[in-house]
Enzyme design. Structure first.
Site, short mmCIF file in Angstrom:
data_model
loop_
_atom_site.label_atom_id
_atom_site.label_comp_id
_atom_site.label_asym_id
_atom_site.label_seq_id
_atom_site.Cartn_x
_atom_site.Cartn_y
_atom_site.Cartn_z
N GLY A 71 0.81 -1.22 0.00
CA GLY A 71 0.00 0.00 0.00
C GLY A 71 0.84 1.27 0.00
O GLY A 71 0.52 2.24 -0.69
N GLN A 180 -7.76 -0.89 3.12
CA GLN A 180 -8.65 -1.59 4.06
C GLN A 180 -9.93 -2.10 3.41
O GLN A 180 -10.75 -2.73 4.08
CB GLN A 180 -9.01 -0.66 5.24
CG GLN A 180 -7.82 -0.31 6.13
CD GLN A 180 -7.32 -1.48 6.99
OE1 GLN A 180 -8.02 -2.47 7.19
NE2 GLN A 180 -6.10 -1.37 7.49
N CYS A 328 3.06 2.13 19.09
CA CYS A 328 3.11 2.45 20.52
C CYS A 328 4.37 1.84 21.09
O CYS A 328 4.63 0.66 20.93
CB CYS A 328 1.83 1.98 21.19
SG CYS A 328 1.95 0.58 22.25
#
Ligand SMILES: Cc1ncc(COP(=O)(O)O)c(C=O)c1O
Length: 377
Positions: A71, A180, A328
């Site tokens: 992508g 997606q 994260c």
């Protein structure tokens, strides 16, 4: 410890049937597709059969499909081509795009001194298409509109038909990040007014490192990678043969199973939402609460407390793999650009968690995660 994987919007497990289709190209059919002897020819045939199959499944011509590394490459290549080859002088995008689009548009706008504008976000996470029209009407200079079909964090779906109509009306080039949605919804490019679209195999049980760039036959663009004559001179480099074969097989399986998979996954997502609201009533949902969103994604915010602050880390320790929507580090949640844009920057008091599902997930897993959450919070 058995693990629960609820992060299918990040990536999915390779389907064994896809692996089976890929195996001959990892073993005996190892030829270089550019070689003229039999090994090369059978490899080339594998790629061209995959291209034909993908084009048939997506309602376009084989010549409109280019295989890429995924992508990110597809979106970068489309954005560069629109500016460099199609004369786009300004770029309209949104603050909710994937970094592949956000950073690519920022870089090219800076490099070439282009105007970069962002469509306003409504409180439910949809884009204000009236604002898009205002932006399009605001300048006679040719625009590139690059907007995602479905947001990877909150799942909101864009009305691509409407955006295609607006782009046509104002003579703009339309690139759509469909990472997606390709493999999750039936897509028919012949009915969509797009010039470019991006897709990635690993989001629908295909292999990583392979994607597609759809380029409408109505536009003429120059090569993105220079070198050999692969991909009809547009993207040089020896092809990811087994990846391309895997992409095609994964898309074929995904489309054959679409109706039943979508129904099963949607009801699992709704069950998780109901259970969360029942057991942890302080939560709030991020994004569209209705049907204008992916059936695979549920994004909820937990109120920030001493216990919820390290929620992703604690869930990981408990064997539950979910995401905060952004990278994260060290287990501490850092609120993503999407959640920040959705709440006008007022997101300090929440801990957003994205649960994303595939057909392998079960109700028993949802129940187990709810129990773990109750314990942790
Ligand atoms: C919406 C969206 N766009 C682009 C990408 C990038 O795709 P890839 O990882 O194949 O480069 C992703 C995947 O993380 C995504 O979800």
């Amino acid at each position: 410890m058995t693990r629960i994987y609820f992060d299918n919007a990040a990536t999915t497990a390779l389907d064994p049937e896809v692996l089976e289709a890929m195996m001959p190209y990892l073993t005996e059919k190892f030829g270089n597709p550019s070689s003229v002897y039999s090994y090369g020819r059978e490899a080339k045939m594998g790629i061209e059969a995959a291209r034909k199959n993908v084009a048939k499944l997506l309602g376009c011509k084989p010549g409109e499909i280019f295989f890429t590394s995924g992508g990110t490459e597809s979106s970068n290549a489309a954005i560069v081509a629109a500016v460099r080859d199609l004369g786009c002088k300004r770029i309209i995008t949104s603050p909710l795009e994937h970094h592949a689009t956000l950073h690519a548009t920022e870089a090219i706008a800076k490099e070439r001194g282009l105007t970069l504008e962002h469509v306003r976000v409504l409180p439910d996470g949809h884009l204000d298409l009236e604002h898009l029209e205002t932006l399009l009407a605001g300048s006679p200079e040719k625009a590139l509109v690059t907007l995602m079909h479905a947001n990877n964090e909150i799942g909101n779906l864009l009305n691509v038909e409407k955006v295609g109509d607006l782009c046509e009306q104002y003579g703009a080039v339309f690139h759509c990040d469909m990472v997606q949605t390709i493999g999750h919804y039936p897509i028919d490019f012949s009915k969509l007014k797009m010039h470019f679209a991006s897709g990635a195999g690993h989001k629908f049980h295909g292999p990583k490192g392979v994607g597609i760039k759809y380029v409408s036959e109505n536009v003429q663009v120059k090569p993105f990678l220079h070198g050999g004559s692969q991909e009809r001179n547009m993207r040089a480099g020896t092809e990811n043969l087994y990846g391309i074969v895997g992409f095609s097989k994964a898309l074929e399986l995904a489309m054959a199973r679409y109706e039943s998979d979508a129904q099963q996954i949607r009801s699992l997502r709704d069950y998780m939402c109901e259970q969360l609201q029942k057991e942890i009533p302080q939560i709030s949902c991020n994004g569209d609460g209705g049907d204008q969103r992916l059936y695979t994604v549920l994004n909820v915010s937990f109120p920030k407390t001493d216990k919820s602050e390290m929620l992703l880390f604690a869930l990981d320790m408990a064997g539950v793999c979910v995401s905060g929507g952004s990278a994260c580090s060290s287990g501490a949640s850092s609120v993503s650009h999407v959640i920040k844009a959705l709440h006008n920057g007022q997101s300090e008091s929440m801990v957003p968690v994205r649960f994303s599902f595939c057909r392998h997930n079960t109700k028993a897993e949802v129940d187990a995660v709810i129990e773990k959450l109750k314990g942790l919070l």
